[in-house]
Design a protein around this motif. Structure first.
Motif, PDB file in Angstrom:
ATOM      1  N   VAL A   8      -6.194  -9.920  -3.463  1.00  0.00           N
ATOM      2  CA  VAL A   8      -5.622  -9.776  -4.602  1.00  0.00           C
ATOM      3  C   VAL A   8      -4.172  -9.904  -4.735  1.00  0.00           C
ATOM      4  CG1 VAL A   8      -5.073  -7.743  -6.346  1.00  0.00           C
ATOM      5  CG2 VAL A   8      -7.393  -8.212  -5.378  1.00  0.00           C
ATOM      6  N   GLU A   9      -3.619  -9.621  -3.507  1.00  0.00           N
ATOM      7  CA  GLU A   9      -2.086  -9.802  -3.367  1.00  0.00           C
ATOM      8  C   GLU A   9      -1.682 -11.119  -3.281  1.00  0.00           C
ATOM      9  OE1 GLU A   9      -0.615  -6.196  -0.376  1.00  0.00           O
ATOM     10  OE2 GLU A   9      -1.868  -7.917   0.636  1.00  0.00           O
ATOM     11  N   GLN A  10      -2.659 -12.056  -2.566  1.00  0.00           N
ATOM     12  CA  GLN A  10      -2.500 -13.398  -2.542  1.00  0.00           C
ATOM     13  C   GLN A  10      -2.754 -14.097  -3.986  1.00  0.00           C
ATOM     14  OE1 GLN A  10      -4.852 -15.492   0.224  1.00  0.00           O
ATOM     15  NE2 GLN A  10      -3.883 -17.545   0.065  1.00  0.00           N
ATOM     16  N   ALA A  11      -3.478 -13.716  -4.625  1.00  0.00           N
ATOM     17  CA  ALA A  11      -3.917 -14.361  -6.203  1.00  0.00           C
ATOM     18  C   ALA A  11      -2.687 -13.920  -6.910  1.00  0.00           C
ATOM     19  CB  ALA A  11      -5.268 -13.990  -6.572  1.00  0.00           C
ATOM     20  N   LEU A  12      -2.002 -12.749  -6.864  1.00  0.00           N
ATOM     21  CA  LEU A  12      -0.986 -12.347  -7.877  1.00  0.00           C
ATOM     22  C   LEU A  12       0.462 -12.736  -7.246  1.00  0.00           C
ATOM     23  CD1 LEU A  12      -2.493  -9.012  -9.180  1.00  0.00           C
ATOM     24  CD2 LEU A  12      -2.683 -11.314 -10.200  1.00  0.00           C
ATOM     25  N   GLU A  13       0.349 -13.095  -5.911  1.00  0.00           N
ATOM     26  CA  GLU A  13       1.600 -13.152  -5.380  1.00  0.00           C
ATOM     27  C   GLU A  13       2.585 -11.936  -5.353  1.00  0.00           C
ATOM     28  OE1 GLU A  13       3.072 -16.933  -6.787  1.00  0.00           O
ATOM     29  OE2 GLU A  13       1.781 -18.149  -6.069  1.00  0.00           O
ATOM     30  N   THR A  14       1.980 -10.918  -5.062  1.00  0.00           N
ATOM     31  CA  THR A  14       2.552  -9.661  -4.649  1.00  0.00           C
ATOM     32  C   THR A  14       2.248  -8.820  -3.575  1.00  0.00           C
ATOM     33  OG1 THR A  14       3.248  -7.771  -6.286  1.00  0.00           O
ATOM     34  CG2 THR A  14       0.762  -8.447  -6.163  1.00  0.00           C
ATOM     35  N   ARG A  15       2.661  -7.613  -3.475  1.00  0.00           N
ATOM     36  CA  ARG A  15       2.461  -6.877  -2.371  1.00  0.00           C
ATOM     37  C   ARG A  15       1.906  -5.682  -3.076  1.00  0.00           C
ATOM     38  NH1 ARG A  15       0.578  -4.575   1.527  1.00  0.00           N
ATOM     39  NH2 ARG A  15       1.954  -3.759   3.345  1.00  0.00           N
ATOM     40  N   ILE A  16       0.872  -5.080  -2.455  1.00  0.00           N
ATOM     41  CA  ILE A  16       0.279  -3.874  -2.606  1.00  0.00           C
ATOM     42  C   ILE A  16       0.288  -2.710  -1.779  1.00  0.00           C
ATOM     43  CG2 ILE A  16      -1.911  -2.568  -3.272  1.00  0.00           C
ATOM     44  CD1 ILE A  16      -2.875  -5.258  -4.734  1.00  0.00           C
ATOM     45  N   ASP A  17       1.092  -1.744  -1.989  1.00  0.00           N
ATOM     46  CA  ASP A  17       1.191  -0.494  -0.822  1.00  0.00           C
ATOM     47  C   ASP A  17      -0.013  -0.009  -0.307  1.00  0.00           C
ATOM     48  OD1 ASP A  17       3.395   1.281   0.018  1.00  0.00           O
ATOM     49  OD2 ASP A  17       1.785   2.602  -0.573  1.00  0.00           O
ATOM     50  N   ASP A  18      -0.023  -0.060   1.110  1.00  0.00           N
ATOM     51  CA  ASP A  18      -1.079   0.468   1.660  1.00  0.00           C
ATOM     52  C   ASP A  18      -1.540   1.693   1.519  1.00  0.00           C
ATOM     53  OD1 ASP A  18      -1.095  -2.184   3.123  1.00  0.00           O
ATOM     54  OD2 ASP A  18      -0.126  -1.573   4.689  1.00  0.00           O
ATOM     55  N   LYS A  19      -0.633   2.586   1.470  1.00  0.00           N
ATOM     56  CA  LYS A  19      -0.944   4.018   1.100  1.00  0.00           C
ATOM     57  C   LYS A  19      -1.674   4.224  -0.266  1.00  0.00           C
ATOM     58  CE  LYS A  19       2.292   5.777   4.031  1.00  0.00           C
ATOM     59  NZ  LYS A  19       3.851   6.691   4.522  1.00  0.00           N
ATOM     60  N   GLU A  20      -1.236   3.203  -1.159  1.00  0.00           N
ATOM     61  CA  GLU A  20      -1.669   3.553  -2.516  1.00  0.00           C
ATOM     62  C   GLU A  20      -2.865   2.927  -2.448  1.00  0.00           C
ATOM     63  OE1 GLU A  20      -0.105   5.014  -5.339  1.00  0.00           O
ATOM     64  OE2 GLU A  20       0.887   5.842  -3.946  1.00  0.00           O
ATOM     65  N   ALA A  21      -3.128   1.761  -1.865  1.00  0.00           N
ATOM     66  CA  ALA A  21      -4.517   1.008  -1.879  1.00  0.00           C
ATOM     67  C   ALA A  21      -5.593   1.961  -1.327  1.00  0.00           C
ATOM     68  CB  ALA A  21      -4.249  -0.161  -1.010  1.00  0.00           C
ATOM     69  N   ALA A  22      -5.116   2.823  -0.276  1.00  0.00           N
ATOM     70  CA  ALA A  22      -6.226   3.833   0.220  1.00  0.00           C
ATOM     71  C   ALA A  22      -6.633   4.775  -0.545  1.00  0.00           C
ATOM     72  CB  ALA A  22      -5.329   4.372   1.630  1.00  0.00           C
ATOM     73  N   LYS A  23      -5.939   5.293  -1.671  1.00  0.00           N
ATOM     74  CA  LYS A  23      -6.369   6.015  -2.737  1.00  0.00           C
ATOM     75  C   LYS A  23      -7.445   5.352  -3.815  1.00  0.00           C
ATOM     76  CE  LYS A  23      -1.903   8.343  -2.724  1.00  0.00           C
ATOM     77  NZ  LYS A  23      -0.553   8.538  -3.249  1.00  0.00           N
ATOM     78  N   VAL A  24      -7.626   4.057  -3.860  1.00  0.00           N
ATOM     79  CA  VAL A  24      -8.402   3.307  -4.865  1.00  0.00           C
ATOM     80  C   VAL A  24      -9.889   3.623  -4.367  1.00  0.00           C
ATOM     81  CG1 VAL A  24      -9.032   1.019  -5.394  1.00  0.00           C
ATOM     82  CG2 VAL A  24      -6.489   1.560  -5.290  1.00  0.00           C
ATOM     83  N   ARG A  25     -10.642   3.918  -5.436  1.00  0.00           N
ATOM     84  CA  ARG A  25     -11.837   3.935  -5.492  1.00  0.00           C
ATOM     85  C   ARG A  25     -12.761   3.103  -6.387  1.00  0.00           C
ATOM     86  NH1 ARG A  25     -10.616   5.537  -1.409  1.00  0.00           N
ATOM     87  NH2 ARG A  25     -10.147   7.814  -0.686  1.00  0.00           N
ATOM     88  N   THR A  26     -12.224   3.010  -7.501  1.00  0.00           N
ATOM     89  CA  THR A  26     -12.791   2.214  -8.632  1.00  0.00           C
ATOM     90  C   THR A  26     -12.161   0.958  -8.915  1.00  0.00           C
ATOM     91  OG1 THR A  26     -11.732   3.053 -10.561  1.00  0.00           O
ATOM     92  CG2 THR A  26     -13.705   4.379  -9.784  1.00  0.00           C
ATOM     93  N   VAL A  27     -12.896  -0.089  -9.641  1.00  0.00           N
ATOM     94  CA  VAL A  27     -12.559  -1.158 -10.033  1.00  0.00           C
ATOM     95  C   VAL A  27     -11.074  -0.930 -11.029  1.00  0.00           C
ATOM     96  CG1 VAL A  27     -12.790  -3.430 -11.307  1.00  0.00           C
ATOM     97  CG2 VAL A  27     -14.331  -2.542  -9.962  1.00  0.00           C
ATOM     98  N   GLU A  28     -11.024  -0.050 -11.818  1.00  0.00           N
ATOM     99  CA  GLU A  28      -9.953   0.570 -12.865  1.00  0.00           C
ATOM    100  C   GLU A  28      -8.712   0.990 -12.018  1.00  0.00           C
ATOM    101  OE1 GLU A  28      -7.638   0.411 -15.874  1.00  0.00           O
ATOM    102  OE2 GLU A  28      -9.983  -0.269 -16.159  1.00  0.00           O
ATOM    103  N   ASP A  29      -9.031   1.395 -10.906  1.00  0.00           N
ATOM    104  CA  ASP A  29      -7.931   2.095  -9.915  1.00  0.00           C
ATOM    105  C   ASP A  29      -7.219   0.879  -9.208  1.00  0.00           C
ATOM    106  OD1 ASP A  29      -8.975   4.592 -10.179  1.00  0.00           O
ATOM    107  OD2 ASP A  29      -9.642   4.861  -8.409  1.00  0.00           O
ATOM    108  N   LEU A  30      -7.998  -0.118  -8.964  1.00  0.00           N
ATOM    109  CA  LEU A  30      -7.405  -1.294  -8.316  1.00  0.00           C
ATOM    110  C   LEU A  30      -6.545  -2.074  -9.462  1.00  0.00           C
ATOM    111  CD1 LEU A  30      -6.841  -3.299  -6.039  1.00  0.00           C
ATOM    112  CD2 LEU A  30      -9.095  -4.289  -6.605  1.00  0.00           C
TER     113      LEU A  30
END
Length: 94
Positions: A58-80
């Motif tokens: 996702v980071e590569q496709a959007l050319e952005t950076r997603i915070d690792d700590k925030e990503a660890a909280k993701v559970r659903t597709v909507e969260d992502l």
């Protein structure tokens, strides 16, 4: 830093469809089969390594950076989707 998105050109705009397409591609299903309320572990069958690879895609496709700590909280597709949307908005504000 190596692996960071390029800064000399405009980042790709966020779209739910782009993220859903990445999720579908990583899981190996059609984008129409991805439902926003599904969990990555229980419903979609991703383990932690699969999920890390998904976030990186996702980071590569959007050319952005997603915070690792925030990503660890993701559970659903909507969260992502929400997290990717915030990451793109934050990157655009820089």
């Amino acid at each position: 830093m190596t692996g960071d998105p390029p800064t000399d050109r405009a980042r790709r705009p966020f779209s739910d469809e782009a993220v859903i397409a990445v999720v579908a591609g990583e899981i190996g299903v059609a984008p129409g089969e991805i439902q926003r309320d599904k969990t990555f572990g229980k419903d979609l069958g991703l383990d932690s390594l699969d999920f890390i690879k998904l976030v990186m895609a996702v980071e590569q496709a959007l050319e952005t950076r997603i915070d690792d700590k925030e990503a660890a909280k993701v559970r659903t597709v909507e969260d992502l989707l929400s997290l990717a949307r915030r990451a793109c908005a934050s990157a655009g504000a820089r």
